[in-house]
Design a protein around this motif. Structure first.
Motif, PDB file in Angstrom:
ATOM      1  N   PHE A  81      33.653   9.398 -15.317  1.00 45.68           N
ATOM      2  CA  PHE A  81      33.674   8.145 -14.480  1.00 45.68           C
ATOM      3  C   PHE A  81      34.306   8.375 -13.218  1.00 45.68           C
ATOM      4  N   ILE A  82      33.728   7.527 -12.321  1.00 50.71           N
ATOM      5  CA  ILE A  82      34.142   7.554 -10.772  1.00 50.71           C
ATOM      6  C   ILE A  82      34.198   6.170 -10.185  1.00 50.71           C
ATOM      7  N   ASN A  83      35.120   5.834  -9.414  1.00 47.93           N
ATOM      8  CA  ASN A  83      34.949   4.635  -8.566  1.00 47.93           C
ATOM      9  C   ASN A  83      34.574   4.985  -7.158  1.00 47.93           C
ATOM     10  N   PHE A  84      33.574   4.413  -6.559  1.00 49.90           N
ATOM     11  CA  PHE A  84      33.044   4.705  -5.636  1.00 49.90           C
ATOM     12  C   PHE A  84      33.929   3.792  -4.201  1.00 49.90           C
ATOM     13  N   SER A  85      34.906   4.652  -4.174  1.00 50.24           N
ATOM     14  CA  SER A  85      35.824   3.885  -3.373  1.00 50.24           C
ATOM     15  C   SER A  85      36.689   5.032  -2.419  1.00 50.24           C
ATOM     16  N   ALA A  86      36.969   4.817  -1.241  1.00 53.74           N
ATOM     17  CA  ALA A  86      37.528   5.844  -0.359  1.00 53.74           C
ATOM     18  C   ALA A  86      39.100   5.768  -0.604  1.00 53.74           C
ATOM     19  N   THR A  87      39.616   4.845  -1.294  1.00 55.55           N
ATOM     20  CA  THR A  87      41.037   4.916  -2.034  1.00 55.55           C
ATOM     21  C   THR A  87      41.263   5.494  -3.223  1.00 55.55           C
ATOM     22  N   ASP A  88      40.085   6.026  -3.939  1.00 52.69           N
ATOM     23  CA  ASP A  88      40.096   6.386  -5.284  1.00 52.69           C
ATOM     24  C   ASP A  88      40.318   8.157  -5.275  1.00 52.69           C
ATOM     25  N   LYS A  89      41.033   8.547  -5.570  1.00 55.28           N
ATOM     26  CA  LYS A  89      41.529  10.067  -5.580  1.00 55.28           C
ATOM     27  C   LYS A  89      40.408  11.217  -6.047  1.00 55.28           C
ATOM     28  N   VAL A  90      39.579  10.708  -6.943  1.00 59.56           N
ATOM     29  CA  VAL A  90      38.580  11.431  -7.731  1.00 59.56           C
ATOM     30  C   VAL A  90      37.370  11.347  -6.706  1.00 59.56           C
ATOM     31  N   PHE A  91      37.155  10.170  -6.361  1.00 64.79           N
ATOM     32  CA  PHE A  91      35.975  10.105  -5.246  1.00 64.79           C
ATOM     33  C   PHE A  91      36.495  10.870  -4.013  1.00 64.79           C
ATOM     34  N   LEU A  92      37.508  10.700  -3.477  1.00 60.62           N
ATOM     35  CA  LEU A  92      37.857  11.369  -2.264  1.00 60.62           C
ATOM     36  C   LEU A  92      37.808  12.914  -2.597  1.00 60.62           C
ATOM     37  N   ASP A  93      37.933  13.286  -3.542  1.00 60.15           N
ATOM     38  CA  ASP A  93      37.982  14.960  -3.842  1.00 60.15           C
ATOM     39  C   ASP A  93      36.482  15.267  -3.940  1.00 60.15           C
ATOM     40  N   VAL A  94      35.596  14.387  -4.580  1.00 57.57           N
ATOM     41  CA  VAL A  94      34.238  14.710  -4.715  1.00 57.57           C
ATOM     42  C   VAL A  94      33.493  14.811  -3.301  1.00 57.57           C
ATOM     43  N   ILE A  95      33.910  13.838  -2.552  1.00 56.98           N
ATOM     44  CA  ILE A  95      33.409  13.820  -1.193  1.00 56.98           C
ATOM     45  C   ILE A  95      33.832  14.934  -0.220  1.00 56.98           C
ATOM     46  N   GLU A  96      35.126  15.364  -0.414  1.00 52.84           N
ATOM     47  CA  GLU A  96      35.761  16.300   0.552  1.00 52.84           C
ATOM     48  C   GLU A  96      35.217  17.577   0.211  1.00 52.84           C
ATOM     49  N   ASN A  97      34.998  17.958  -1.166  1.00 54.27           N
ATOM     50  CA  ASN A  97      34.507  19.043  -1.765  1.00 54.27           C
ATOM     51  C   ASN A  97      32.928  19.361  -1.162  1.00 54.27           C
ATOM     52  N   ALA A  98      32.096  18.336  -1.330  1.00 54.64           N
ATOM     53  CA  ALA A  98      30.696  18.105  -0.956  1.00 54.64           C
ATOM     54  C   ALA A  98      30.622  18.266   0.509  1.00 54.64           C
ATOM     55  N   TRP A  99      31.481  17.817   1.405  1.00 52.94           N
ATOM     56  CA  TRP A  99      31.484  17.967   2.710  1.00 52.94           C
ATOM     57  C   TRP A  99      31.855  19.430   3.180  1.00 52.94           C
ATOM     58  N   LYS A 100      32.760  20.121   2.595  1.00 51.62           N
ATOM     59  CA  LYS A 100      33.093  21.366   2.995  1.00 51.62           C
ATOM     60  C   LYS A 100      31.836  22.285   2.695  1.00 51.62           C
ATOM     61  N   ASP A 101      31.526  22.029   1.498  1.00 53.20           N
ATOM     62  CA  ASP A 101      30.056  22.697   1.165  1.00 53.20           C
ATOM     63  C   ASP A 101      28.823  22.525   1.941  1.00 53.20           C
ATOM     64  N   PHE A 102      28.800  21.168   2.500  1.00 50.66           N
ATOM     65  CA  PHE A 102      27.497  20.972   3.616  1.00 50.66           C
ATOM     66  C   PHE A 102      27.713  21.620   4.785  1.00 50.66           C
ATOM     67  N   ASN A 103      28.868  21.893   5.322  1.00 50.92           N
ATOM     68  CA  ASN A 103      29.373  22.628   6.443  1.00 50.92           C
ATOM     69  C   ASN A 103      29.630  24.053   6.163  1.00 50.92           C
TER      70      ASN A 103
END
Length: 555
Positions: A81-103
């Motif tokens: 489960f995930i909440n698509f919100s920039a204030t949600d820690k799980v979502f932030l972790d997912v996007i942060e990790n994806a951004w690191k891999d992207f770059n």
């Protein structure tokens, strides 16, 4: 950088949902099936828990080779489960990790995929997040993408909200604003799919088990349920040990399950060839001086939205507006990431679906065909000229197909249809299915502008108020671009009748080719074929007694 943990820690023990997702990819590699978010091809190997290899999106790393020989890497993050919100820690972790891999140095932006896999989420998230990700992949620039996001006609407050959440999550993770260009490029490789593998009566488990059942080798006595459990146990072990596996390294009790792949995929191959032929016969370009150009139509964006939101979409409009062409362009821009099967409506003139598929040289039933694509969230079926269903002596096969579509929510059905038949189809064939209707519009000034630049000779025609509206029809615009108007007098004073006459003379009769009884022979031949095609309700008829030279000169 996050600390590298031991394999058991990163493996997460016996997390049921994650393990089942990993098992689904394992099953797909085993049977050489289709992979979500990637084109047609095969999985070469799978890495369980990729953090030790330098990946941040690390629950699963899939190394893949397309049927064109191109290597792709898919990095998957699995969250029940995930909440698509920039204030949600799980979502932030997912996007942060994806951004690191992207770059990062290990990820190839041209052919890589960053995939978030979740359990079922809300209808609001499904209808507003997926279209945004699709738009990014269909657009040719960041400005085009953001224009669509901000356009009231195409977007919505909910879509803008979720777009902002993803962008805010990126900027929070890096501590700086992200450029429009980088944000758009990130969304082009970021994708999201959801599965119900953790639920009782799971549709996805049913599809996966049917896919495995179809692949079962002769003499394999184990039940498919037992074999699925075996894959889950193997995935748990591979997960805890951060293993890398390919088909050859799998235990013999797993490898022996599958039969010869060539035979299993023969029906899919035949349907793909059938689909390619149907799409090849549809023209979605305009030719100017022997060069082909494609109009960037707003209808494509509307079709993307409707397919994401509805199971059945009927594309309709006046003659010549390019119903089939719009669908073809949409399919081309999927870039083979979603399987597509296309049929002519008249091909359904059979008393059963079995007879329908047999007539195409296909001997699988529709359940098996759908299940062969077990992990694919959606499968698109395109029916060209659906109005012909109303004229079939026996539409039973089509009605059975609709009933199956109603049961299998992974099927998306797109139909092109003459506008005169829409109401009858809604009333009789689609009565309880509530299809979405996309009414195509005439080309706008913005859509016409690029064609005016490459074909200046039509500018004077567009200034003629008598024929201006007709040229907003893609069919007549395409024809007009083939004619040398400087030899036809002053275009600004042409009447509509004279315009149609010139089109007939140049495109149908080919009046400049005057030999052997042409162009009169050609005129008679064209009328004869048109009448016979209409009576036969088919795109082609036998030549019969038609003049051979006239047929040879057909446009």
């Amino acid at each position: 950088m996050a600390e590298v943990s031991n394999p058991f820690s990163t493996g997460g023990g016996g997390v049921s949902f994650e393990t089942k997702i990993q098992s689904a990819f394992l099953a797909t590699m085993l049977v050489q099936g289709r992979v979500p978010a990637l084109p047609e091809g095969t999985i070469e190997k799978i890495r369980f828990q990729g953090r030790q290899a330098g990946y941040y999106t690390d629950d699963l790393v899939v190394f893949f080779r397309s049927s064109r020989g191109i290597s792709h890497t898919l990095l998957a993050q699995i969250k029940h489960f995930i909440n698509f919100s920039a204030t949600d820690k799980v979502f932030l972790d997912v996007i942060e990790n994806a951004w690191k891999d992207f770059n990062g140095p290990l990820f190839e932006q041209e052919n890589g995929v960053l995939l978030l896999i979740t359990g079922p989420l809300s209808a609001r998230e499904i209808t507003n997040i997926r279209p945004v990700l699709d738009w990014a992949k269909h657009c040719l620039s960041a400005s085009e993408f953001l224009d669509k996001i901000n356009a009231a006609k195409f977007s919505s407050d909910a879509k803008r909200y979720y777009t902002k959440q993803i962008r805010d999550a990126i900027e929070r993770s890096i501590g700086n604003p992200v450029s429009d260009e980088q944000f758009w490029k990130f969304l082009r490789v970021f994708d999201w799919v959801s599965y119900d593998l953790d639920q009782d009566q799971s549709v996805n488990v049913s599809h996966l088990q049917t896919m495995l059942e179809i692949a079962r080798g002769q003499g394999c006595a184990e039940s498919v349920g037992s074999f699925w459990a075996r894959l889950i146990c193997f995935s748990q072990s591979a997960n805890q040990n951060a293993a890398t596996v390919d088909r050859e390294s799998l235990p013999i009790e797993i490898k022996k399950w599958v039969s010869d792949a060539a035979g299993r995929h023969e029906d899919i191959r035949r349907l793909k060839e059938h689909t390619d032929q149907i799409l090849e016969d549809i023209n979605n370009t305009i030719t100017v001086d022997n060069q082909r150009f494609q109009i960037e139509r707003s209808d494509i964006v509307q079709l993307i939205n409707l397919v994401d939101e509805q199971q059945i979409v009927i594309v309709t409009g006046e003659a010549g507006l390019g119903k089939s062409a719009v669908v073809k362009t949409y399919i081309e821009r999927l870039d083979n990431r979603i399987p597509v099967l296309a049929f002519k409506a008249q091909e359904f003139n059979h008393s059963s679906l079995h007879q329908f598929f047999s007539s195409l040289g296909v001997y699988s039933n529709i359940k098996d065909l759908s299940s062969r694509l077990g992990m694919m969230q959606n499968k698109i079926f395109y029916l060209d000229g659906i109005e012909k269903i109303l004229e079939l002596p026996d539409p039973s096969a089509f009605r059975q197909f609709l009933q199956w579509t109603k049961k299998d929510t992974t099927i998306k059905l797109i139909c092109s249809c003459r506008y005169q038949a829409v109401q009858s189809l809604q009333q009789f064939e689609f009565a309880d299915l509530n299809p979405a209707i996309l009414w195509l519009e005439y080309l706008s000034e913005k859509e016409l502008s690029p064609i005016q630049e490459i074909c200046p000779s039509i500018n004077s025609l567009l200034a003629n108020i008598r024929i201006q509206q007709l040229l907003r029809n893609p069919f007549y615009l395409s024809v007009a671009c083939k004619i040398k108007w400087d030899a036809e007098g002053d275009p600004s004073i042409l009447t509509l009748k004279r315009f149609r006459q010139i089109v007939w003379e140049h495109v149908i009769e080919k009046k400049r080719e005057q030999y052997g009884g042409m162009p009169l022979k050609r005129r008679k031949t064209f009328i004869d074929i048109s009448v016979r095609r209409a009576k036969a309700m088919d795109v082609a008829v036998p030549p019969g007694a038609c003049d051979a030279d006239s047929l040879y000169l057909a446009p």
